[in-house]
Write an enzyme that holds these catalytic residues in place. Sequence first.
Site, PDB file in Angstrom:
ATOM      1  N   SER A 171       5.900 -31.879  -0.085  1.00  0.00           N
ATOM      2  CA  SER A 171       4.668 -32.499  -0.553  1.00  0.00           C
ATOM      3  C   SER A 171       4.663 -32.586  -2.082  1.00  0.00           C
ATOM      4  O   SER A 171       5.510 -33.257  -2.669  1.00  0.00           O
ATOM      5  CB  SER A 171       3.463 -31.742   0.002  1.00  0.00           C
ATOM      6  OG  SER A 171       2.275 -32.491  -0.167  1.00  0.00           O
TER       7      SER A 171
ATOM      8  N   ASP B 112       1.773 -37.195  10.180  1.00  0.00           N
ATOM      9  CA  ASP B 112       1.238 -36.560   8.978  1.00  0.00           C
ATOM     10  C   ASP B 112      -0.102 -37.193   8.605  1.00  0.00           C
ATOM     11  O   ASP B 112      -0.197 -38.419   8.428  1.00  0.00           O
ATOM     12  CB  ASP B 112       2.247 -36.735   7.840  1.00  0.00           C
ATOM     13  CG  ASP B 112       1.947 -35.893   6.624  1.00  0.00           C
ATOM     14  OD1 ASP B 112       0.778 -35.807   6.219  1.00  0.00           O
ATOM     15  OD2 ASP B 112       2.907 -35.327   6.058  1.00  0.00           O
TER      16      ASP B 112
ATOM     17  N   HIS C 260       1.996 -32.398   8.605  1.00  0.00           N
ATOM     18  CA  HIS C 260       2.301 -32.001   7.228  1.00  0.00           C
ATOM     19  C   HIS C 260       2.565 -30.506   7.097  1.00  0.00           C
ATOM     20  O   HIS C 260       2.788 -30.022   5.998  1.00  0.00           O
ATOM     21  CB  HIS C 260       1.122 -32.400   6.327  1.00  0.00           C
ATOM     22  CG  HIS C 260       1.445 -32.504   4.871  1.00  0.00           C
ATOM     23  ND1 HIS C 260       2.268 -33.484   4.357  1.00  0.00           N
ATOM     24  CD2 HIS C 260       1.054 -31.750   3.810  1.00  0.00           C
ATOM     25  CE1 HIS C 260       2.365 -33.342   3.047  1.00  0.00           C
ATOM     26  NE2 HIS C 260       1.652 -32.298   2.676  1.00  0.00           N
TER      27      HIS C 260
END
Length: 284
Positions: free
Chosen positions: A153, A229, A262
């Site tokens: 991320s 995600d 995620h």
Amino acid sequence: MPNLERLEHHACFGGWQDVYRHRSEVLGCEMTVGVYLPPQADPAHPRHAPCPVLYWLSGLTCNEQNFITKAGAQRYAAEHGIILVAPDTSPRGEGVADAEGYDLGQGAGFYLNATREPWARHYRMYDYIVDELPAWVEADPAASDARAISGHSMGGHGALTIALKNPGRYRSVSAFSPIVAPSQVPWGEKAFAAYLGEDCEAWKAHDATELVRSATERLPLLVDQGGGDEFLDVQLRPQLLQAACEAVGHPLRLRMRPGYDHSYYFIASFIGEHIAHHARALKA
């Protein structure tokens, strides 16, 4: 490793998972760092040799604990004889600027050097990751001079941009669910405006989709992205990196993983493949 206090020491897959605290002169605060030493780092091991280092950069809200406790990476690092280094994601402590919300301030350093106050005094994560942290990690006889970088991320953004900005420094780079175009998505726009100011031209130096256009080294990029995600369409937008790489012929392997979100469940599912990818480059 000067000025280090070892906070944790755990036997793990034949090696040791440690956590250290040290004073960072670059950041002006104390920092914590997770370091996994594989069994091959022990001089008594039959295959003892200096081990290459893989730096892992974590995402928003995280510290060193997320990766070392959730990713399951030590098993694969032990197999391949790789040192894992997982630092915190920002400067912290009394006197370090912070903001409301999870996407700016402490826990959200974005792996750049801030130029605007009140952030510029402490938020110099780029210098910390590129220079200060490796200086003491790689001074240990257990470490070789071969290094790679990866992240998730915000940390995926950090890994990609740091590798692209430092040709020849890293043997390989990979990312999970990276923020590939921070100057075009809300997370990045908020952070960059605060840390760097309103001049969008200055943002390009920390945007992977911009950096690949002028990259002097064609270091292959490995990116895994979960198809389920929740941040995919607004914050991550991997198709922008794909288009930028295709435009200049920069090697990119973008793997969309249907159903994965995620979280660290996603990372744990494919971290073995990423470490194998790095092992091939680190030992080439």
